[in-house]
Design a protein around this motif. Structure first.
Motif, short mmCIF file in Angstrom:
data_model
loop_
_atom_site.label_atom_id
_atom_site.label_comp_id
_atom_site.label_asym_id
_atom_site.label_seq_id
_atom_site.Cartn_x
_atom_site.Cartn_y
_atom_site.Cartn_z
N GLN A 1 15.88 19.50 17.40
CA GLN A 1 15.55 18.79 18.62
C GLN A 1 16.80 18.70 19.50
O GLN A 1 17.90 18.93 19.04
CB GLN A 1 15.02 17.39 18.33
CG GLN A 1 16.07 16.36 17.93
CD GLN A 1 16.35 16.33 16.46
OE1 GLN A 1 16.05 17.27 15.71
NE2 GLN A 1 16.94 15.23 16.01
N GLN A 3 19.82 17.23 21.37
CA GLN A 3 20.73 16.10 21.20
C GLN A 3 21.85 16.21 22.21
O GLN A 3 22.44 17.29 22.38
CB GLN A 3 21.33 16.07 19.79
CG GLN A 3 20.41 15.48 18.75
CD GLN A 3 21.15 15.15 17.46
OE1 GLN A 3 21.94 15.95 16.98
NE2 GLN A 3 20.88 13.99 16.91
N VAL A 5 25.38 14.12 22.93
CA VAL A 5 26.24 13.12 22.32
C VAL A 5 27.49 12.94 23.18
O VAL A 5 28.31 13.85 23.31
CB VAL A 5 26.64 13.50 20.89
CG1 VAL A 5 27.53 12.43 20.29
CG2 VAL A 5 25.39 13.70 20.03
N TYR A 107 16.45 14.93 29.29
CA TYR A 107 17.13 14.64 28.03
C TYR A 107 18.35 13.78 28.31
O TYR A 107 19.09 14.04 29.27
CB TYR A 107 17.56 15.94 27.34
CG TYR A 107 16.40 16.84 27.00
CD1 TYR A 107 16.25 18.08 27.61
CD2 TYR A 107 15.45 16.45 26.05
CE1 TYR A 107 15.19 18.90 27.30
CE2 TYR A 107 14.38 17.28 25.74
CZ TYR A 107 14.26 18.51 26.37
OH TYR A 107 13.20 19.31 26.06
N GLY A 109 21.67 11.28 26.56
CA GLY A 109 22.48 10.85 25.44
C GLY A 109 22.34 9.36 25.22
O GLY A 109 21.64 8.67 25.95
N GLN A 110 23.05 8.87 24.22
CA GLN A 110 22.94 7.45 23.86
C GLN A 110 23.89 6.57 24.66
O GLN A 110 23.75 5.35 24.65
CB GLN A 110 23.22 7.27 22.37
CG GLN A 110 24.69 7.21 21.97
CD GLN A 110 25.42 8.53 22.10
OE1 GLN A 110 24.82 9.59 22.26
NE2 GLN A 110 26.75 8.49 22.00
#
Length: 118
Positions: A1, A3, A5, A107, A109-110
């Motif tokens: 998937q 990601q 970061v 999409y 990131g955190q």
């Protein structure tokens, strides 16, 4: 998937510099427009900078123009945000995001916290 970061955030003093990185996986990185967003407490998320697929075109919010530089290394699937002359008002959580052609950012990131003190 997919990601994304982020890394490189931290606590710095006004006038200092930081470089944020966004490592991407699970997508054809060079096919995506990439962006950095930020969100301060009680504020809406705002676009700080973005860069096209090959890096030819960049955009900066007026508040960071001349101080921040966005770049990408498609060979490393990584995007960067060099932040110089940081101000207290740059304090926020910084997010990287990816968007395909003719689409919005899909999409995320955190996030990484950037705190600038006086």
């Amino acid at each position: 998937q997919v990601q994304l970061v982020e890394s490189g955030g931290g606590l710095v003093q006004a006038g200092d510099s930081l470089r944020l990185s966004c490592a991407a996986s699970g997508l054809s990185f060079s096919s995506y427009r990439m962006g950095w967003f930020r969100q301060a407490p009680e504020n809406e998320r705002e676009l700080v900078a973005q860069i096209t697929w090959g890096g030819e075109t960049t955009y900066y919010a007026d508040s960071v123009k001349g101080r921040f530089t966005i770049s990408r290394d498609n060979a490393k699937n990584t995007m960067y945000l060099q932040m110089n002359s940081l101000k207290i008002e740059d304090t926020a959580v910084y997010y990287c995001a990816a968007a395909r052609v003719a689409r919005g950012y899909e999409y995320w990131g955190q996030g990484t916290q950037v705190t600038v003190s006086s």
